[in-house]
Design an enzyme around this catalytic site. Sequence first.
Site, mmCIF file in Angstrom:
data_model
loop_
_atom_site.group_PDB
_atom_site.id
_atom_site.type_symbol
_atom_site.label_atom_id
_atom_site.label_comp_id
_atom_site.label_asym_id
_atom_site.label_seq_id
_atom_site.Cartn_x
_atom_site.Cartn_y
_atom_site.Cartn_z
ATOM 1 N N ARG A 152 1.010 -1.384 0.109
ATOM 2 C CA ARG A 152 -0.046 -0.353 -0.042
ATOM 3 C C ARG A 152 0.562 1.725 -0.265
ATOM 4 O O ARG A 152 2.069 0.726 0.768
ATOM 5 C CB ARG A 152 -0.669 0.128 1.295
ATOM 6 C CG ARG A 152 -0.380 0.103 2.598
ATOM 7 C CD ARG A 152 -0.314 1.052 2.797
ATOM 8 N NE ARG A 152 0.668 2.132 4.381
ATOM 9 C CZ ARG A 152 2.395 1.947 4.282
ATOM 10 N NH1 ARG A 152 2.689 2.096 2.734
ATOM 11 N NH2 ARG A 152 2.954 1.873 5.547
ATOM 12 N N ASP A 197 -3.533 6.049 12.911
ATOM 13 C CA ASP A 197 -4.089 5.072 12.713
ATOM 14 C C ASP A 197 -4.474 4.275 14.456
ATOM 15 O O ASP A 197 -5.162 3.574 15.186
ATOM 16 C CB ASP A 197 -3.868 3.946 12.001
ATOM 17 C CG ASP A 197 -2.652 3.157 12.016
ATOM 18 O OD1 ASP A 197 -2.241 3.737 13.216
ATOM 19 O OD2 ASP A 197 -2.157 2.654 11.472
ATOM 20 N N GLY A 217 11.738 -3.856 3.294
ATOM 21 C CA GLY A 217 11.878 -2.673 4.245
ATOM 22 C C GLY A 217 11.380 -1.018 3.288
ATOM 23 O O GLY A 217 11.883 -0.270 3.737
ATOM 24 N N GLY A 241 9.225 0.640 3.247
ATOM 25 C CA GLY A 241 7.741 1.285 3.880
ATOM 26 C C GLY A 241 6.315 1.228 3.271
ATOM 27 O O GLY A 241 5.270 1.901 3.050
ATOM 28 N N SER A 264 4.639 -1.447 2.651
ATOM 29 C CA SER A 264 3.730 -2.681 3.936
ATOM 30 C C SER A 264 4.282 -4.364 2.795
ATOM 31 O O SER A 264 3.294 -5.065 3.384
ATOM 32 C CB SER A 264 2.715 -2.063 3.658
ATOM 33 O OG SER A 264 2.198 -1.509 4.062
ATOM 34 N N SER A 265 5.119 -4.532 2.834
ATOM 35 C CA SER A 265 5.599 -5.569 2.236
ATOM 36 C C SER A 265 5.136 -6.854 3.384
ATOM 37 O O SER A 265 5.195 -7.902 3.509
ATOM 38 C CB SER A 265 7.120 -5.865 1.483
ATOM 39 O OG SER A 265 7.852 -5.621 2.901
ATOM 40 N N ASP A 313 -2.186 -1.017 7.331
ATOM 41 C CA ASP A 313 -2.153 -1.549 6.461
ATOM 42 C C ASP A 313 -2.244 -3.164 6.217
ATOM 43 O O ASP A 313 -2.658 -3.427 4.860
ATOM 44 C CB ASP A 313 -0.258 -2.376 6.365
ATOM 45 C CG ASP A 313 0.658 -0.852 6.790
ATOM 46 O OD1 ASP A 313 -0.293 0.323 6.703
ATOM 47 O OD2 ASP A 313 2.153 -0.766 8.128
ATOM 48 N N TYR A 373 9.399 4.457 16.615
ATOM 49 C CA TYR A 373 7.532 4.683 16.626
ATOM 50 C C TYR A 373 6.999 4.808 17.327
ATOM 51 O O TYR A 373 5.507 4.815 18.404
ATOM 52 C CB TYR A 373 7.805 3.747 15.390
ATOM 53 C CG TYR A 373 6.219 2.977 14.931
ATOM 54 C CD1 TYR A 373 5.920 3.876 13.816
ATOM 55 C CD2 TYR A 373 5.192 2.275 15.954
ATOM 56 C CE1 TYR A 373 4.504 3.513 13.332
ATOM 57 C CE2 TYR A 373 3.861 2.160 15.599
ATOM 58 C CZ TYR A 373 3.098 3.275 14.044
ATOM 59 O OH TYR A 373 2.251 2.671 14.035
HETATM 60 C C1 GLA Z 1 3.447 2.252 10.067
HETATM 61 C C2 GLA Z 1 2.794 1.448 9.878
HETATM 62 C C3 GLA Z 1 0.915 1.557 10.570
HETATM 63 C C4 GLA Z 1 0.931 3.107 10.381
HETATM 64 C C5 GLA Z 1 2.120 3.924 10.130
HETATM 65 C C6 GLA Z 1 1.293 5.557 9.677
HETATM 66 O O1 GLA Z 1 3.467 2.172 8.374
HETATM 67 O O2 GLA Z 1 2.643 -0.222 10.414
HETATM 68 O O3 GLA Z 1 -0.108 1.070 11.155
HETATM 69 O O4 GLA Z 1 1.147 3.163 11.720
HETATM 70 O O5 GLA Z 1 3.333 3.703 10.039
HETATM 71 O O6 GLA Z 1 1.137 6.532 9.416
#
Ligand code: GLA
Length: 398
Positions: free
Chosen positions: A34, A43, A128, A130, A132-133, A178, A228
């Site tokens: 995504r 989220d 890796g 970012g 969402s692999s 994600d 995070y």
């Molecule tokens: C990562 C997390 C998500 C979200 C984003 C920031 O991708 O997996 O759940 O918190 O950071 O928006």
Amino acid sequence: MGDGLVSTTFLSEFQQHFGAVAPRDLLQTRAPGRVNLIGEHTDYNDGFVLPIAIERHSTIVARPRLDASVRLYSLAREELAEFSLEQQVAKGAPGWSLYARGVAEALRAAGLVRHGVDALVASDIPLGGGLSSSASFEVAFALALLAANGQTLPPVQLAQACRWAENEYAGAPCGIMDQFISVLAEAGRAMLLDCRDLSYRQVPLRDPDIGIMVINSQVHHNLAQGQYALRRAQCRQAVDSLRADFPQITSLREVSGKMLAQGCSGELGRDKVVLRRAGHVVGENQRTLDFAAALERQDWHSCGELMYQSHQSLRDDYEVSCPELDVLVEIARSVPGVYGARMTGGGFGGCIVALTRREAGPRLAAAVQIEYPRRCGHKALLFLTEAAAGASVQRPSG
Ligand code: GLA
């Protein structure tokens, strides 16, 4: 399953690692990565997000087993992982198998799966980066294991099981975005998701004059995970402080700009960092709703402006950007025909997303190819994407 469902490459790879197999004995699942258009770090604050699924996927080619063993071969890592569903699934090595182990445990504990699989794991999502692999791997594997056991799960529960796996097994305290978009995306639509009650609205995003470009900075600073968790803690701290004035609130989602201003006179006002974190989340929720409304009227200029504002807030107030992402956004901003751009995902590296007039795509690509290496010392990778469909299972037909 019809002939040709599994590509000849995957079939021969499968046979190499798991022995001879008839194509009709295999099932295949795919789940997209995504890119989040706006609504970042909202989220886990019960807020709004607005992602699309991309035309990049994790693919699992699986053969059901009669026993409880799971054997996974990762093409990217060239490595085999094995575990059993007979009892609570162990949190073992290799690291990448934790996503699958967590998913297997969620489904096993729910009494949904007893039989294991032999499965090939493939992906064309940069690992890796970012995008969402990991979530797409979880979703594709969950669907494969369920299908191998003749089971299904309602989509929202499927996303929740996958998020549980990531939180509990992979140790990443992520929100639901994600996994949710990977399961529930629709082609040609962006999803406005309310992370408080998981209600959502699909907003059309298919215009031949519009391009969505994902630009990968090719950096990943390893403070990402610790930072995070720290941001999550700071958001909780902001809520705790605000409760002195507003005892009813449970998340930053329920906080307006006005409430925040009032809270400044109390404890929250003494911690400027926490105040800025909260300011980002409150502003970002509103920007996400405004973006959805602008998208509905195809007001691309407003959409783009909100993306720039989001980036600025993530850079200055939430402090999750990095020089490479900032440079990419600046480059995008300098190109005529680019409406807006921002970092996307957790931050500290990974990708930016740019919204452009379609004809500006090649100009943006050329500017990135020249300027980014000059300023950052290495190349960026980029691709165009449409809003893609969510995960799917292709089953043997008999
Ligand atoms: C990562 C997390 C998500 C979200 C984003 C920031 O991708 O997996 O759940 O918190 O950071 O928006």
